[in-house]
Design a protein around this motif. Structure first.
Motif, mmCIF file in Angstrom:
data_model
loop_
_atom_site.group_PDB
_atom_site.id
_atom_site.type_symbol
_atom_site.label_atom_id
_atom_site.label_comp_id
_atom_site.label_asym_id
_atom_site.label_seq_id
_atom_site.Cartn_x
_atom_site.Cartn_y
_atom_site.Cartn_z
ATOM 1 N N GLU A 27 179.803 68.618 48.696
ATOM 2 C CA GLU A 27 178.176 68.023 48.594
ATOM 3 C C GLU A 27 177.510 68.943 47.242
ATOM 4 O O GLU A 27 176.738 67.876 46.878
ATOM 5 N N ASN A 30 178.636 67.218 44.260
ATOM 6 C CA ASN A 30 177.868 65.942 43.873
ATOM 7 C C ASN A 30 176.368 66.294 43.408
ATOM 8 O O ASN A 30 175.984 65.656 42.477
ATOM 9 N N ASN A 44 182.868 64.199 45.696
ATOM 10 C CA ASN A 44 183.910 63.305 46.361
ATOM 11 C C ASN A 44 185.127 62.987 45.684
ATOM 12 O O ASN A 44 186.338 62.853 46.199
ATOM 13 N N PRO A 220 180.515 63.447 57.970
ATOM 14 C CA PRO A 220 179.363 64.440 57.214
ATOM 15 C C PRO A 220 178.089 64.539 58.257
ATOM 16 O O PRO A 220 178.059 63.682 59.108
ATOM 17 N N HIS A 223 171.781 65.551 56.551
ATOM 18 C CA HIS A 223 171.423 66.521 55.611
ATOM 19 C C HIS A 223 169.962 66.423 54.979
ATOM 20 O O HIS A 223 169.513 65.237 55.526
ATOM 21 N N THR A 391 180.845 57.704 53.970
ATOM 22 C CA THR A 391 180.525 59.126 53.504
ATOM 23 C C THR A 391 179.596 59.362 52.309
ATOM 24 O O THR A 391 178.497 60.111 52.580
ATOM 25 N N ASP A 395 175.722 60.815 52.645
ATOM 26 C CA ASP A 395 175.141 62.219 51.818
ATOM 27 C C ASP A 395 173.721 61.864 51.454
ATOM 28 O O ASP A 395 173.299 63.061 50.999
ATOM 29 N N HIS A 396 173.223 60.661 51.246
ATOM 30 C CA HIS A 396 172.011 60.515 50.572
ATOM 31 C C HIS A 396 170.985 59.621 51.480
ATOM 32 O O HIS A 396 170.014 59.676 51.050
#
Length: 602
Positions: A27, A30, A44, A220, A223, A391, A395-396
């Motif tokens: 992460e 990224n 990734n 994941p 976050h 995934t 993450d976002h």
């Protein structure tokens, strides 16, 4: 001091340890990804590249055998700029090795130093300040120190120190890194990989119980998506990160490179022992595939939308990702405006494979449909592809609302649902809806929910809205021929023959479960137009019509004629006119037109 050496066992465990370390930093890689474009996927891509290697490699004593296996796997699994560069460096090492079971320090130093050129030569425009620079400095240090250091752990420690020093200098070499106050993500990833190898001296080989888990998939966690972004906006000149794996090459690699270099930038042509992998940023992945088809056998292809990735990383308009598939017929400008994510399904035709709407456009598909005697097919998305997409989105985004084609029409819904279950075991973050729709009707549903997501609705509120809204959406399709429905098994040959003999012009719709049904018919074009006008009038009077849109299979004039009929009847303009996706067009055939309606009442 007696010189130590390494065998295939040490190489095997070195890659395992390196992968496990870099995967912990995925992460972060990224987050600091700003070059060549800030699409937030370097972590990734490097992790995917190395996971393909570690889940497929085999442990034997022969250093050459293990390295050859790793090199072949790296070509298959290479992803992104950094993954491609790393793969080419690995292939250089494999090519430079002899048939030995062991590698001495001095021999290892010579091999890695000679292999740097493979990584540089694969690139059309090598850029210092990236993973290339760190690989070069690491290799030079290994080569230089191997003339005096005869202990492998000590040699690797010295090389690691040189790599870290080179990493810290990347902002001095690449202006965009200095402007964003970050180190290069690919270079950082390579150093993280080396750091994992360093742990072997202290911790020993990777235990078996950890190796067994490598085939499982890491889900994941939630976050903080409100954290400050470190990227600045960069113009993306070429939209799609296009990658192709070629085997059975019919031309030299140099010819491939010279042909493709005019079609985009960030070109890397990596050559393995038995295959070739191409990476290019292009606005026309369909043209990339077209020129590569006669050059070899295409066994793998992808085309990632970097503009959508940049939106996701830099400026998401909602906390819920809206994800659909390529069967939802929505114009590109609307997809961009509402940041709708699309999973492009796979279409196969004879020995060729394509990504719906990406590596084959509707226009090209309908041209081919008129000349090819065979019938194309489609397949549900592979689970690893769906996992990777989930995934990246998680993450976002806080959650994902998935809106695939109707469950009754495709296995895509089942694949999306089954894969989502893996992610929802701890926290329910992915909701998959059976839209009971396809084509323009599915597209209207997706757009309405994307608008609502941008207004701040939660995934639960969006799910409830989807269930209510889909009951108010209808689709009516006019096909000009039964030929392709007969070929695809949707209509029996006898019925197709009878329809052709009678010059039948059917109107097809979907029932409440998403199954195709014959709704009405006409025998002339004038009669068909009259039927459509009457149909729209009746629906408007009984249920009201809020919005409508039309799509067509290479039949823009016919679609515009329908728009004229509907707009005159309703005194309102269509939301859009767009093309029918190739996968839908397999059965509808050229000349089809479909209208989707959102009614005021169910």
């Amino acid at each position: 001091m007696e010189e130590t050496s390494i065998t295939g066992y040490e190489i095997y465990h070195g890659f395992l340890s390196g992968y496990l370390n870099i995967s912990q930093n995925r992460e972060y890689l990224n987050q600091i990804n700003v070059f060549p474009v800030p699409d937030g996927d370097t972590g990734n891509n490097m992790v995917k590249t190395l996971k393909t290697i570690v889940t497929g490699m085999r442990s034997t004593k022969s250093a050459t055998s293990v390295m050859n296996g790793i090199a072949d796997l790296s070509i298959v699994g290479a992803r992104g700029n950094s993954g491609m560069i790393l793969s080419q460096f690995i292939n250089g090492i494999a090519i430079n090795m002899d048939e030995s079971d062991e590698l001495s320090c001095s021999r290892f130093g010579i091999i890695v130093n000679e292999s740097v050129a493979f990584a540089y030569e694969a690139m059309e425009n090598p850029q210092e300040g990236t993973i290339l620079s760190v690989i070069k400095k690491w290799s030079e240090a290994i080569f230089t120190e191997s003339t005096r250091v005869k202990n492998f752990p000590q040699l690797l420690t010295l090389g690691f120190a040189a790599a870290k020093k080179a990493l810290n200098k990347t902002p001095e070499q690449l202006k965009v890194l200095e402007e964003n106050n970050v180190l290069d993500a690919g270079a950082w990833g390579f150093v993280s990989f080396l750091e994992g190898i360093e742990t072997i001296s202290e911790n020993g080989f990777t235990p078996f119980h950890i190796r067994k888990k490598l085939n499982s998939y890491e889900i994941p966690e939630n976050h903080n998506h409100d954290s400050e972004k470190i990227h600045r906006h960069q113009e993306i000149k070429f939209r799609y990160c296009t990658e192709v794996l070629l085997t059975d090459l019919q031309v030299p690699v140099g010819e491939i490179r010279s042909t493709l270099k005019k079609m985009g930038d960030s070109l890397i042509v990596g050559q393995g022992r038995n295959s070739c992998r191409i990476h290019i940023h292009s606005n026309h992945p369909d043209n990339v595939i077209k020129v590569l088809q006669p050059m070899g056998t295409i066994v793998q292809q992808k085309a990632d939308d970097m503009i959508r990735q940049e939106q996701m990383v830099q400026s998401p308009i909602s906390k819920v990702a809206i994800l659909t598939d390529s069967i939802a017929d929505i114009p590109r400008e609307i997809l961009d405006k509402y940041q709708i994510h699309v999973l492009n399904l796979k279409l196969s035709w004879d020995d060729d494979e394509y990504l719906d709407r990406l590596t084959i456009t509707p226009e090209e598909f309908y041209r081919m449909q008129q000349s090819r005697k065979s019938f194309p097919g489609s397949s549900i998305p592979e689970k690893p592809l769906v996992r990777g997409l989930y995934t990246a989105l998680l993450d976002h985004y806080d959650s994902i609302l998935v809106l695939p084609v109707a469950k009754a029409l495709s296995g895509t819904w089942m694949q999306m649902t089954k894969t989502a279950e893996e992610y929802n075991q701890k926290n329910h973050r992915i909701t998959v809806i059976d839209t009971c729709l396809n084509s323009v009707a599915q597209g209207l549903l997706v757009v309405e929910l994307a608008k609502a997501a941008a207004e701040g609705l939660t995934v639960q509120e969006l799910s409830e809205k989807a269930e209510e809204l889909k009951k108010r959406i209808r689709i009516f399709v006019s096909v000009s021929t039964f030929k392709f429905m007969v070929k695809g098994g949707r209509v029996s040959p006898l019925k197709g023959f009878a329809a052709a003999a009678l010059n039948l012009k059917p109107i097809i719709s979907l029932d409440s479960n998403g199954k195709g049904i014959a709704f009405d018919k006409a025998f002339t074009s004038r009669g068909l137009n009259s039927k459509i006008q009457k149909l729209i009038r009746n629906i408007s009077e009984s249920n009201g019509i809020e919005r409508y849109a039309l799509v067509h299979a290479d039949a823009l004039a016919k679609a515009e004629q329908f728009v004229s009929i509907v707009s005159n009847e309703l005194d309102q303009e269509s939301e859009y006119i767009s093309s029918i996706s190739p996968i839908v067009g397999m059965h509808s055939g050229k000349g089809a037109v479909a209208i989707g309606l959102i009614t005021s009442r169910a």
